[in-house]
Design a protein around this motif. Structure first.
Motif, mmCIF file in Angstrom:
data_model
loop_
_atom_site.group_PDB
_atom_site.id
_atom_site.type_symbol
_atom_site.label_atom_id
_atom_site.label_comp_id
_atom_site.label_asym_id
_atom_site.label_seq_id
_atom_site.Cartn_x
_atom_site.Cartn_y
_atom_site.Cartn_z
ATOM 1 N N MET A 1 1.097 -1.229 -0.068
ATOM 2 C CA MET A 1 0.746 -0.284 -0.233
ATOM 3 C C MET A 1 0.498 1.539 0.035
ATOM 4 O O MET A 1 1.661 1.160 0.298
ATOM 5 N N GLU A 2 0.443 2.080 -0.737
ATOM 6 C CA GLU A 2 1.467 3.089 -1.089
ATOM 7 C C GLU A 2 0.776 4.363 -0.154
ATOM 8 O O GLU A 2 -0.710 4.983 -0.504
ATOM 9 N N MET A 3 1.327 5.021 0.422
ATOM 10 C CA MET A 3 0.702 6.941 1.062
ATOM 11 C C MET A 3 1.509 7.888 0.794
ATOM 12 O O MET A 3 2.944 7.456 0.568
ATOM 13 N N ILE A 4 0.659 8.634 0.499
ATOM 14 C CA ILE A 4 1.415 9.856 0.064
ATOM 15 C C ILE A 4 0.551 10.775 0.672
ATOM 16 O O ILE A 4 -0.590 10.846 1.259
ATOM 17 N N ALA A 5 1.384 11.921 0.878
ATOM 18 C CA ALA A 5 0.804 13.384 1.777
ATOM 19 C C ALA A 5 0.119 14.274 1.037
ATOM 20 O O ALA A 5 0.115 14.518 0.087
ATOM 21 N N ILE A 6 -1.162 14.633 1.459
ATOM 22 C CA ILE A 6 -1.452 15.548 0.758
ATOM 23 C C ILE A 6 -1.974 16.901 1.424
ATOM 24 O O ILE A 6 -2.581 17.734 0.539
ATOM 25 N N TYR A 7 -2.147 17.038 2.236
ATOM 26 C CA TYR A 7 -2.193 18.326 3.159
ATOM 27 C C TYR A 7 -1.485 18.231 4.471
ATOM 28 O O TYR A 7 -1.274 17.601 5.498
ATOM 29 N N ALA A 8 -0.665 19.758 5.000
ATOM 30 C CA ALA A 8 -0.532 20.418 5.474
ATOM 31 C C ALA A 8 -1.633 20.653 6.616
ATOM 32 O O ALA A 8 -1.559 21.971 6.699
ATOM 33 N N PRO A 9 -2.302 19.884 7.934
ATOM 34 C CA PRO A 9 -2.811 21.400 8.636
ATOM 35 C C PRO A 9 -2.409 22.355 9.397
ATOM 36 O O PRO A 9 -1.190 22.167 10.023
ATOM 37 N N GLN A 10 -2.962 23.476 10.214
ATOM 38 C CA GLN A 10 -2.419 24.316 10.136
ATOM 39 C C GLN A 10 -2.347 24.723 11.740
ATOM 40 O O GLN A 10 -1.521 24.671 12.191
ATOM 41 N N THR A 11 -3.861 24.143 12.368
ATOM 42 C CA THR A 11 -3.365 24.137 13.368
ATOM 43 C C THR A 11 -3.738 22.426 13.950
ATOM 44 O O THR A 11 -4.151 21.833 13.156
ATOM 45 N N ASN A 49 7.702 20.980 14.359
ATOM 46 C CA ASN A 49 6.145 20.855 14.706
ATOM 47 C C ASN A 49 5.054 21.452 13.531
ATOM 48 O O ASN A 49 4.035 21.517 13.400
ATOM 49 N N ALA A 50 6.274 20.492 12.176
ATOM 50 C CA ALA A 50 4.853 20.742 11.111
ATOM 51 C C ALA A 50 4.299 19.071 11.074
ATOM 52 O O ALA A 50 4.657 18.311 11.616
ATOM 53 N N GLN A 51 3.047 19.403 10.970
ATOM 54 C CA GLN A 51 2.239 17.829 10.364
ATOM 55 C C GLN A 51 1.769 17.972 8.913
ATOM 56 O O GLN A 51 1.869 18.594 8.485
ATOM 57 N N MET A 52 1.422 16.439 8.607
ATOM 58 C CA MET A 52 1.199 16.506 7.450
ATOM 59 C C MET A 52 0.102 15.046 7.390
ATOM 60 O O MET A 52 0.675 13.722 8.003
ATOM 61 N N LEU A 53 -1.010 15.583 6.979
ATOM 62 C CA LEU A 53 -1.588 14.207 6.205
ATOM 63 C C LEU A 53 -1.108 13.336 5.474
ATOM 64 O O LEU A 53 -0.835 13.703 4.036
ATOM 65 N N VAL A 54 -0.916 12.247 5.725
ATOM 66 C CA VAL A 54 -0.849 11.030 4.961
ATOM 67 C C VAL A 54 -2.136 9.908 4.344
ATOM 68 O O VAL A 54 -2.653 9.902 5.610
ATOM 69 N N VAL A 55 -1.992 10.139 3.226
ATOM 70 C CA VAL A 55 -3.638 9.149 3.107
ATOM 71 C C VAL A 55 -2.906 7.972 1.345
ATOM 72 O O VAL A 55 -2.086 7.971 1.402
ATOM 73 N N ASP A 56 -3.834 7.142 1.977
ATOM 74 C CA ASP A 56 -3.370 5.801 0.715
ATOM 75 C C ASP A 56 -3.780 6.248 -0.590
ATOM 76 O O ASP A 56 -4.580 7.210 -0.573
ATOM 77 N N ALA A 57 -2.592 5.923 -1.244
ATOM 78 C CA ALA A 57 -2.951 6.472 -2.349
ATOM 79 C C ALA A 57 -3.917 5.796 -3.415
ATOM 80 O O ALA A 57 -4.395 7.266 -3.874
ATOM 81 N N GLU A 58 -4.730 5.252 -2.916
ATOM 82 C CA GLU A 58 -5.711 4.295 -3.498
ATOM 83 C C GLU A 58 -7.400 5.159 -3.327
ATOM 84 O O GLU A 58 -8.088 5.498 -4.427
ATOM 85 N N GLN A 59 -7.056 6.402 -2.106
ATOM 86 C CA GLN A 59 -8.053 7.161 -1.416
ATOM 87 C C GLN A 59 -7.642 8.522 -2.062
ATOM 88 O O GLN A 59 -8.599 9.089 -1.227
ATOM 89 N N ALA A 60 -6.743 8.773 -2.482
ATOM 90 C CA ALA A 60 -6.408 10.565 -1.965
ATOM 91 C C ALA A 60 -7.312 10.963 -2.651
ATOM 92 O O ALA A 60 -7.129 12.174 -3.023
ATOM 93 N N ASP A 61 -7.489 10.894 -3.663
ATOM 94 C CA ASP A 61 -8.695 11.121 -5.026
ATOM 95 C C ASP A 61 -10.185 11.578 -4.059
ATOM 96 O O ASP A 61 -10.173 12.956 -4.047
ATOM 97 N N LEU A 62 -10.598 10.872 -3.123
ATOM 98 C CA LEU A 62 -11.442 11.281 -2.181
ATOM 99 C C LEU A 62 -11.287 12.196 -1.129
ATOM 100 O O LEU A 62 -11.801 13.241 -1.152
ATOM 101 N N ALA A 63 -10.037 11.752 -1.220
ATOM 102 C CA ALA A 63 -9.600 12.968 0.339
ATOM 103 C C ALA A 63 -9.412 14.001 -0.033
ATOM 104 O O ALA A 63 -9.789 15.264 0.522
ATOM 105 N N ARG A 64 -8.705 14.271 -1.132
ATOM 106 C CA ARG A 64 -8.548 15.803 -1.806
ATOM 107 C C ARG A 64 -10.072 15.989 -1.880
ATOM 108 O O ARG A 64 -10.060 17.417 -1.589
ATOM 109 N N GLN A 65 -10.563 15.494 -2.301
ATOM 110 C CA GLN A 65 -12.346 16.152 -2.644
ATOM 111 C C GLN A 65 -13.470 16.484 -1.328
ATOM 112 O O GLN A 65 -13.828 17.728 -1.374
ATOM 113 N N LEU A 66 -12.875 15.559 -0.257
ATOM 114 C CA LEU A 66 -13.628 15.811 1.016
ATOM 115 C C LEU A 66 -12.586 17.589 1.994
ATOM 116 O O LEU A 66 -13.198 18.335 2.850
#
Length: 83
Positions: A1-11, A49-66
């Protein structure tokens, strides 16, 4: 399962909302740096203190939509690996 970073939460609260959203849609994810960031709260000008949301590559499109609203408000690129 490939995981990819898609978003850096600000808080921390934004990270909590995003985590709940990913859980609700059963998207496999984790927040990279999530636990370490609580050791040094506040504005630290390093990646410690940087955070990054990492999701399963197969679910990345849905995560981006959300997360579309988060991308729009933060000005982050919703497809960083394609840049």
């Amino acid at each position: 399962m490939e995981m990819i970073a898609i978003y850096a939460p600000q808080t921390e609260s934004e990270a909590a909302v995003i985590t709940s959203l990913m859980d609700a849609y059963e998207i496999r994810h984790f927040i990279r740096g999530g636990q370490f960031s609580t050791m040094y709260p506040g504005a630290i000008p390093t990646s410690l203190n940087a955070q990054m949301l990492v999701v399963d590559a197969e679910q990345a499109d849905l995560a981006r939509q959300l997360l579309d609203t988060f991308f729009t408000e933060s000005g982050q690129d919703p497809n960083p690996e394609q840049s």
